[in-house]
Design a protein around this motif. Structure first.
Motif, mmCIF file in Angstrom:
data_model
loop_
_atom_site.group_PDB
_atom_site.id
_atom_site.type_symbol
_atom_site.label_atom_id
_atom_site.label_comp_id
_atom_site.label_asym_id
_atom_site.label_seq_id
_atom_site.Cartn_x
_atom_site.Cartn_y
_atom_site.Cartn_z
ATOM 1 N N ASP A 119 -9.047 -5.568 -6.254
ATOM 2 C CA ASP A 119 -8.009 -6.467 -5.988
ATOM 3 C C ASP A 119 -6.690 -5.934 -5.905
ATOM 4 O O ASP A 119 -5.695 -6.672 -5.771
ATOM 5 C CB ASP A 119 -8.072 -7.271 -7.547
ATOM 6 N N VAL A 120 -6.481 -4.664 -5.972
ATOM 7 C CA VAL A 120 -5.195 -4.187 -5.798
ATOM 8 C C VAL A 120 -4.846 -3.197 -4.507
ATOM 9 O O VAL A 120 -3.967 -2.545 -4.223
ATOM 10 C CB VAL A 120 -4.435 -3.199 -6.930
ATOM 11 N N TYR A 121 -6.370 -3.164 -4.125
ATOM 12 C CA TYR A 121 -6.185 -2.215 -2.688
ATOM 13 C C TYR A 121 -6.610 -3.192 -1.502
ATOM 14 O O TYR A 121 -7.888 -3.744 -1.542
ATOM 15 C CB TYR A 121 -7.224 -1.165 -2.778
ATOM 16 N N ILE A 122 -5.765 -3.763 -0.661
ATOM 17 C CA ILE A 122 -6.122 -4.731 0.133
ATOM 18 C C ILE A 122 -5.662 -4.336 1.797
ATOM 19 O O ILE A 122 -4.798 -3.862 1.910
ATOM 20 C CB ILE A 122 -5.020 -5.864 -0.008
ATOM 21 N N ALA A 179 -3.736 -0.635 4.640
ATOM 22 C CA ALA A 179 -4.086 -1.079 3.435
ATOM 23 C C ALA A 179 -2.421 -1.254 2.924
ATOM 24 O O ALA A 179 -1.575 -0.637 2.941
ATOM 25 C CB ALA A 179 -5.026 -0.630 2.748
ATOM 26 N N GLU A 180 -2.355 -2.094 1.626
ATOM 27 C CA GLU A 180 -1.456 -2.181 0.657
ATOM 28 C C GLU A 180 -2.067 -2.029 -0.525
ATOM 29 O O GLU A 180 -3.245 -2.332 -0.945
ATOM 30 C CB GLU A 180 -0.716 -3.505 0.475
ATOM 31 N N VAL A 181 -1.486 -1.295 -1.590
ATOM 32 C CA VAL A 181 -1.986 -0.925 -2.970
ATOM 33 C C VAL A 181 -0.942 -1.111 -3.956
ATOM 34 O O VAL A 181 0.193 -0.876 -3.804
ATOM 35 C CB VAL A 181 -2.519 0.404 -2.739
ATOM 36 N N ASN A 182 -1.260 -1.428 -4.980
ATOM 37 C CA ASN A 182 -0.256 -1.387 -6.218
ATOM 38 C C ASN A 182 -1.102 0.369 -6.736
ATOM 39 O O ASN A 182 -1.985 0.615 -7.387
ATOM 40 C CB ASN A 182 -0.853 -2.082 -7.488
ATOM 41 N N PRO A 183 -0.037 1.199 -6.548
ATOM 42 C CA PRO A 183 -0.285 2.632 -6.641
ATOM 43 C C PRO A 183 -0.556 2.941 -8.089
ATOM 44 O O PRO A 183 -1.359 3.757 -8.431
ATOM 45 C CB PRO A 183 0.798 3.458 -6.084
ATOM 46 N N LEU A 184 0.231 2.225 -9.094
ATOM 47 C CA LEU A 184 0.231 2.612 -10.410
ATOM 48 C C LEU A 184 -0.988 2.131 -11.046
ATOM 49 O O LEU A 184 -1.734 2.835 -11.725
ATOM 50 C CB LEU A 184 1.380 2.035 -10.993
ATOM 51 N N LEU A 272 1.742 -4.761 7.087
ATOM 52 C CA LEU A 272 2.641 -3.905 6.761
ATOM 53 C C LEU A 272 3.688 -3.754 8.059
ATOM 54 O O LEU A 272 3.308 -3.744 9.147
ATOM 55 C CB LEU A 272 2.243 -2.188 6.446
ATOM 56 N N ILE A 273 4.894 -3.651 7.965
ATOM 57 C CA ILE A 273 6.000 -3.620 8.757
ATOM 58 C C ILE A 273 6.786 -2.576 8.635
ATOM 59 O O ILE A 273 7.204 -2.318 7.523
ATOM 60 C CB ILE A 273 6.788 -5.208 8.949
#
Length: 401
Positions: A119-122, A179-184, A272-273
Motif C-alpha cells: 500500500d506504500v509502494y505504488i 514507483a513512489e514509496v513511503n521509504p520509512l 513522478l515529475i
C-alpha cells in the motif's frame, strides 16, 4: 553529523513503534551489516533470503537517519542520463547499469509485497520535461537511447504535453515502470519482517573501531565486540570507515509536503515529475493526497538550523509547484532540509574494499539511493558468498573514470 533538520513528513505516517527484543550476540557471524536504514535493511532482507548467517547493528533507531528524509521517488532513470553515462563509461556498461536499476525497481515491488508494504509502494510512470528549448535536443537524444535498448519510453512534443498536463513546456519524456514509496514505512516493514524471522538486529550500537583479526574482522562497540568474516557498511550518507572519500561530495536539498488536495484529475497518472535543468525540481503525490516536492540543492555539507531559511526555501518550492499546477490551492505543512551524497561520476560505490579483503560497502550516492540499495544488496550478497558478479565492476570502489 546531522542528516536533516526541519519538520519531516514520513514519521507522522508511522504511529506504531518497532519494539525489538535485543538478541543474544553470537561469538561470530559470517556477515555483519552496519546500518539499519534503507540500504542496511534491504541488504539484510537479501542476505536472509539467500540463507546467509548475519546480524545487523545500527548506532540509533531503525529509519532515523536519511531514510526519514527521503522523498521516495523510485526511478530507473538516473541524475546522469543514459546517453551521457554512455559517453562516460561506454554504451554497453551504461545500458547494463540502467537495466540493473529497472530490475531493482521490480525487486523493490517484490520486497514490498513480502513485507506487507504494497500500500506504500505504488507503481507510477515518470515525466521528465525540458526546462528550456535548449534542452529539447538532449531530452530527445535520451528518448532515442532508451528506446534503442528496449527501455519503454514515450516522446511528447509541446502540443502533446499540453494535451495531457496543465503546463506549457517545450517537450517531455515519459518512462514507464517507476514507483513512489513511503521509504520509512517500507524500511520499517522490512525490519518487522526480519524480526519475525529471528534475524538479530542490534539498535543503538555505535561502532567505535573496526580492526582485522586474521581473516576475520572485529567490530568494536560499547555493547561489546562483534566478530565477522565479512563486514558490510551500509551507512547512508554518513562517513564510511576505512574508505577514501575524496570522490564523494555531500550537498543539501530542501523538500516540502503540502496540504492534501481534493483530487489529481489534472495530473495524469500521478506520474513522478522532474526536469532537465540542474539542480532540478521534482515532485510526486502521496496516498493521503499531498504533494511532495524537492530541489533547490546547495553545495553545502551541513544542514541549517535556521527555521526562517527552511521556510524561505519551502515557499520557493511551493511556488514552483503552483506554477505547474495553478488549480491547486497549496500550503506547506511540512518542510525540511537533508544532506545527500553524490559521487563525481554520478554512480554509487558498491563492492569490496580494494585493499582490505572482506570489507564491503553499499553507498548509494546520487538521486536513486533506494534503487541503488536494492541492486547493491544483490551484488553484495553474491560477493560475500564467493559468487562472482559480472556487474560489480561497474560500481566497484576503485573504478577510475
Amino acid at each position: 553529523m546531522e542528516m536533516h533538520n526541519g519538520n519531516l513528513y514520513w514519521p507522522t505516517t508511522e504511529s506504531e513503534q518497532i519494539v525489538l527484543q535485543k538478541p543474544i550476540k553470537k561469538e561470530r557471524y559470517d556477515v555483519l551489516v552496519i546500518g539499519a536504514g534503507m540500504s542496511g535493511t534491504l541488504t539484510a532482507y537479501t542476505l536472509y533470503k539467500d540463507g546467509v548467517d548475519f546480524a545487523v547493528i545500527d548506532q540509533g533507531k531503525v529509519g532515523a537517519g536519511s531514510t526519514a528524509a527521503n522523498t521516495g521517488l523510485i526511478q530507473y532513470s538516473n541524475d546522469i542520463m543514459l546517453h551521457e553515462l554512455a559517453e562516460q563509461i561506454g554504451e554497453e556498461d551504461a545500458v547494463r547499469f540502467y537495466k540493473l536499476c529497472a530490475e531493482a525497481v521490480d525487486a523493490l515491488d517484490e520486497v514490498a509485497g513480502t513485507v506487507d508494504a504494497k500500500d506504500v509502494y505504488i507503481r507510477r510512470d515518470s515525466l521528465c520535461f525540458a526546462s528550456s528549448e535548449a534542452d529539447v535536443s538532449k531530452l530527445k537524444r535520451e528518448y532515442e537511447m532508451l528506446t534503442k535498448h528496449g527501455l519503454a519510453a514515450e516522446w511528447l512534443d509541446r502540443e502533446a504535453l499540453q494535451d495531457r498536463y496543465p503546463f506549457d513546456k517545450p517537450a517531455g519524456l515519459i518512462t514507464n515502470g517507476d514507483a513512489e514509496v513511503n521509504p520509512l514505512t517500507l524500511s520499517r516493514q522490512v525490519v518487522r519482517y526480519l524480526s519475525t524471522q529471528n534475524v538479530p538486529i542490534f539498535e543503538e550500537t555505535d561502532v567505535t573501531e573496526v580492526v582485522a583479526d586474521g581473516d576475520d574482522w572485529l567490530v568494536l562497540t560499547p555493547a561489546g565486540t562483534f566478530k565477522a568474516g565479512h563486514v558490510i557498511f551500509a551507512t547512508g550518507y554518513r562517513p564510511a570507515p576505512l574508505l577514501d572519500t575524496h570522490r564523494i561530495e555531500l550537498n543539501r536539498s530542501y523538500a516540502i509536503a503540502t496540504n492534501p488536495v481534493p483530487d489529481f484529475d489534472e495530473w495524469e497518472g500521478q506520474a513522478l515529475i522532474w526536469e532537465t535543468k540542474r539542480p532540478y525540481l521534482y515532485l510526486r503525490t502521496t496516498v493521503d493526497g499531498r504533494i511532495i516536492a524537492g530541489g533547490l540543492d546547495e553545495e553545502k555539507a551541513e544542514t541549517p538550523h535556521s527555521e526562517a531559511l527552511i521556510q524561505k526555501r519551502a515557499e520557493r518550492l511551493r511556488q514552483e509547484v503552483e506554477a505547474l499546477f495553478p488549480m491547486y490551492d497549496l500550503t506547506v505543512e511540512y518542510a525540511w532540509v537533508a544532506l545527500f551524497g553524490e559521487s563525481i561520476d554520478q554512480l554509487p560505490f558498491i563492492g569490496e574494499h580494494p585493499d582490505r579483503p572482506n570489507l564491503y560497502y553499499l553507498l548509494g550516492y546520487g538521486g536513486n539511493g533506494t534503487v541503488y540499495s536494492m541492486l547493491g544488496s544483490k551484488i553484495l550478497s553474491e560477493l560475500v558468498r564467493g559468487i562472482d558478479n559480472p556487474d560489480a565492476r561497474i560500481v566497484r570502489l576503485n573504478r577510475t573514470r
